[in-house]
Write a protein that holds these residues in place. Structure first.
Motif, PDB file in Angstrom:
ATOM      1  N   THR A 228      -5.754   7.291  -6.829  1.00  0.00           N
ATOM      2  CA  THR A 228      -6.304   7.791  -8.088  1.00  0.00           C
ATOM      3  C   THR A 228      -5.736   7.081  -9.312  1.00  0.00           C
ATOM      4  N   HIS A 229      -4.811   6.179  -9.108  1.00  0.00           N
ATOM      5  CA  HIS A 229      -4.197   5.479 -10.240  1.00  0.00           C
ATOM      6  C   HIS A 229      -5.225   4.565 -10.894  1.00  0.00           C
ATOM      7  N   ALA A 230      -5.289   4.608 -12.207  1.00  0.00           N
ATOM      8  CA  ALA A 230      -6.310   3.866 -12.945  1.00  0.00           C
ATOM      9  C   ALA A 230      -6.173   2.363 -12.792  1.00  0.00           C
ATOM     10  N   GLY A 270       7.979   0.695  -1.992  1.00  0.00           N
ATOM     11  CA  GLY A 270       7.490  -0.586  -2.497  1.00  0.00           C
ATOM     12  C   GLY A 270       7.144  -1.551  -1.385  1.00  0.00           C
ATOM     13  N   ALA A 271       8.008  -1.649  -0.378  1.00  0.00           N
ATOM     14  CA  ALA A 271       7.771  -2.579   0.727  1.00  0.00           C
ATOM     15  C   ALA A 271       6.642  -2.119   1.637  1.00  0.00           C
ATOM     16  N   VAL A 272       6.462  -0.799   1.786  1.00  0.00           N
ATOM     17  CA  VAL A 272       5.450  -0.272   2.699  1.00  0.00           C
ATOM     18  C   VAL A 272       4.077  -0.160   2.042  1.00  0.00           C
ATOM     19  N   LEU A 273       4.031   0.115   0.752  1.00  0.00           N
ATOM     20  CA  LEU A 273       2.752   0.347   0.079  1.00  0.00           C
ATOM     21  C   LEU A 273       2.279  -0.829  -0.766  1.00  0.00           C
ATOM     22  N   GLY A 274       3.209  -1.660  -1.241  1.00  0.00           N
ATOM     23  CA  GLY A 274       2.852  -2.693  -2.212  1.00  0.00           C
ATOM     24  C   GLY A 274       1.798  -3.670  -1.734  1.00  0.00           C
ATOM     25  N   HIS A 275       1.839  -4.062  -0.456  1.00  0.00           N
ATOM     26  CA  HIS A 275       0.875  -5.048   0.042  1.00  0.00           C
ATOM     27  C   HIS A 275      -0.445  -4.412   0.452  1.00  0.00           C
ATOM     28  N   ARG A 276      -0.531  -3.086   0.398  1.00  0.00           N
ATOM     29  CA  ARG A 276      -1.750  -2.388   0.815  1.00  0.00           C
ATOM     30  C   ARG A 276      -2.672  -2.056  -0.352  1.00  0.00           C
ATOM     31  N   VAL A 294       3.304   0.452  -7.900  1.00  0.00           N
ATOM     32  CA  VAL A 294       3.852   1.365  -6.890  1.00  0.00           C
ATOM     33  C   VAL A 294       5.185   1.946  -7.368  1.00  0.00           C
ATOM     34  N   ALA A 295       6.017   1.115  -7.980  1.00  0.00           N
ATOM     35  CA  ALA A 295       7.293   1.615  -8.507  1.00  0.00           C
ATOM     36  C   ALA A 295       7.069   2.690  -9.566  1.00  0.00           C
ATOM     37  N   GLU A 296       6.045   2.499 -10.392  1.00  0.00           N
ATOM     38  CA  GLU A 296       5.720   3.513 -11.400  1.00  0.00           C
ATOM     39  C   GLU A 296       5.276   4.812 -10.736  1.00  0.00           C
TER      40      GLU A 296
END
Length: 307
Positions: A228-230, A270-276, A294-296
């Motif tokens: 849902t992040h813009a 960050g490592a698990v979600l960032g590349h997705r 993702v960090a935000e």
């Protein structure tokens, strides 16, 4: 076992303890690791050091534009003596598969790994062939800006539990590298410190790490926020929730705990979600990279507290 692996890989990879730890988390969680960075910073060295530390079969696949899917999965070859087709296994039939420069092959060839990474078997000419256990893929890729690269399909990226970046070493680490690696290849002296059976046993221990329901909700809320992040045009899949939880359990077990804490989740997000996830083109200038978004998100989700 984790301490032995950390020391063994750390003897080869100078000054990158966080990257080595992330690689071991993925190994113990039963996932696959994608290592991304510019050429020459030790991506393949890390993958080979991990593979050499495990006493099992290791195959290295050099991904090139002319690599075919059959080179990875295997092919059926006609045997004139038996007048039947014999299956010739491809490079994916090993405990540890090193996919070097995976994004230099075409998307069609990259997709040959999808079934193997998710289901641990391959189907060739209507026949299913099981892969050896444990099975894991350590893949390296160059940034998409580099010449001769293809972007990894979204489905392919989603199969990797985590993506790490090596980064340039510090001055001290690079000086140590010149001392230790200048005269000989450090992999030549590397010996296996564990085997496949011990890896499988460690994974069973990881699966038994207790997770409080509030922490499961924490994982789901974090992953759902990416949808849902813009600034994001593609959020993380439901597989991401499972992978993040498994990685968190592995981190907890490596620290000697039989239970999960919020830091196990937030430190790995960050490592698990960032590349997705994918950032909107118009938001890249203001919001930054996927890792920054993702960090935000991680900072915006309140962590569960003890009551």
């Amino acid at each position: 076992m984790a301490d032995r692996l950390t020391a063994n890989v750390g003897a080869v990879i100078e000054g990158k303890p966080e990257t080595v730890e992330m690689a071991l988390v993925v190994l113990l969680a039963g996932g696959h690791l994608l290592i991304e960075d510019v050429p020459g910073v030790g991506k393949t060295m890390l993958a080979r050091a991990l593979a050499c530390s495990i006493d099992g079969s290791v195959r290295r696949i050099q991904f090139t534009p002319d690599l075919l899917p059959g080179d990875i999965t295997g092919v059926a070859v006609f045997n004139p003596q038996s007048r039947a087709f014999d299956f010739k296994p491809g490079g994916v039939f090993a405990n540890v598969v090193i996919g070097d420069e995976i994004n230099r092959a075409s998307p069609k060839t990259q997709s040959a790994l999808l079934e193997a990474m998710e289901e641990h078997h391959v189907s060739v000419d209507g026949t299913t062939h099981a892969l050896p256990e444990p099975f894991m893929v350590f893949a390296t890729q160059n940034p998409i800006e580099m010449q001769g690269t293809y972007p990894l399909p979204e489905a392919q990226r989603d199969r990797f539990m985590a993506c790490v970046s090596m980064g340039y070493p510090s001055r001290e680490a690079e000086l140590a590298m010149l001392d230790h690696h200048g005269a000989a290849n450090p992999l030549d002296d590397l010996i296996a410190v564990t085997d496949g059976a011990e890896v499988l046993a460690a994974r069973e221990v990881v699966r038994r790490v207790y997770v409080h329901p509030a922490l499961k909700a924490y994982v789901v809320d974090m992953v759902a926020a990416t949808r849902t992040h813009a600034a994001l045009r593609l959020g993380a899949s439901p597989r991401s929730s499972l992978q993040l939880l498994r990685a968190g359990r592995a981190r907890a077990a490596m620290r000697g705990r039989g239970f999960l804490i919020p830091e196990d989740v937030s430190s790995l997000a960050g490592a698990v979600l960032g590349h997705r996830v994918l950032v909107h083109y118009r938001a890249q200038a203001t919001e930054g990279s996927a890792a920054q978004v993702v960090a935000e998100i991680v900072r915006s989700i309140p962590a569960p507290r003890r009551t």
